[in-house]
Design an enzyme around this catalytic site. Sequence first.
Site: not given
Ligand code: UD1
Length: 420
Positions: A91, A115, A398
């Site tokens: 991811r 995931c 990981r």
């Molecule tokens: C990052 C971290 C992960 C952590 C998460 C939240 C990395 C590699 N991973 O994941 O360990 O658990 O932050 O602190 O840095 N969302 C949307 N649309 C998007 C993107 C996200 O709706 O385009 C939602 C997601 O489904 C989730 C929330 O926003 O509910 C937060 O996700 P996000 O902060 O984007 O997580 P990651 O950056 O993938």
Amino acid sequence: MDSLLIKGGVPLHGDVTISGAKNSVLPIMAATLLTSEPCVIRRVPDLSDVSFMAKILTSLGAEVKLADGELRVRAKKIKPVGDYDLIRKMRGSICILGPLLGRLGHAQVSLPGGCVIGTRPIDLHLKGMRDLSATVTVDSGYVHVKAKRLKGADIFLGGRSGPTVLGTGNVMMAAVLADGVTVIESAACEPEVVDLANFLTKMGAQISGAGSPTITITGVKALHGAEHEVIPDRIEAATFAIAAAATDGEITIHGARPDHLSAVIDKLREANVSVERNGTTMKVRRNGRLKPVDITTLPYSGFPTDAQAQMMVLMTLTQGLSIISERIFESRFMHVSELARLGAEISIEGPSAIVKGGRKLSGAPIMASDLRASAALVIAGMAASGSTQVNRIYHLDRGYEKIDEKLRKLGARIKRVEET
Ligand code: UD1
């Protein structure tokens, strides 16, 4: 697949040093694609996610050397199309989209897979790219982004569950080479976003406000090479602190950033765990009987979702009722059924887990489902009586550098069983 065999009931004692943050190093590695000059990154944790990202950079044409916690990258000439299967599997690899678009004006990246911790959309990443004047299409499992010139814009990045961490990083990395000024509103405030902004600034980017909900980026013509040391992993530190409390031990955590852990420290103290902060060290032990606490995961500076599973284990060991609510990833309760195998009593009501704590945990074979759930199961195994076998520990590798080795140094009876 390797597993961990744990003989529980041994309190952790001694000293442990925290490694570089996984969630910082992955986007920082992606950011090296923004320049043709050499970059050096230090305090790089030895993790399978890092080797994976190194493979992705190599597949794009970068020269990558990784040895003894130091990563050297030179992305002299790169191509805009990432290896479909490599990217699909991790991811975090989505954060190459912004740098490729920024540097080459074009990127084609496979959609990251689903995931177990819930649907993980990238709509906000793509919205940000569109707002910067890129055209975005999704076709045959690939995302294509293209722009003649990226143009600075006002971009609102708040989603249903709040801001996005990697989305903020991705948009920031595309905007550093755009024409004009970009203002990201509802930006993620996580320390890893600040670390990325600091690295980009060393590369010559103009960024202000990182760490606040409004980040302003003034585009520059080109970035140059830079050297950077990654911040300590706050989730690793939280995991060790909780493990010390769960096993009724006493440990000193070195090389941490306690200021990144205020919400975790606050909840530990509320649970009657003493956390003495002194510069970059934290001394952790129980004060006496544990007390139940309610926890709600929130974007930074709230309680991190990445420490929710570990804290749930502590609450299963605590006499009384506690409610743990998950506001970031709706299905992040995969550890609950495995903890039940050890004797925990937890019921799930919508986005909350209700923990009836104080049951004696006893060892059993259990299965790791995701990175942080795996860490929680290891803590549970160390706190339980008898033997626990945690299967599928590739998840742990990981994101935790040599976790079994570090725990053994703290006295844990933990053995890696390699599959033959
Ligand atoms: C990052 C971290 C992960 C952590 C998460 C939240 C990395 C590699 N991973 O994941 O360990 O658990 O932050 O602190 O840095 N969302 C949307 N649309 C998007 C993107 C996200 O709706 O385009 C939602 C997601 O489904 C989730 C929330 O926003 O509910 C937060 O996700 P996000 O902060 O984007 O997580 P990651 O950056 O993938």
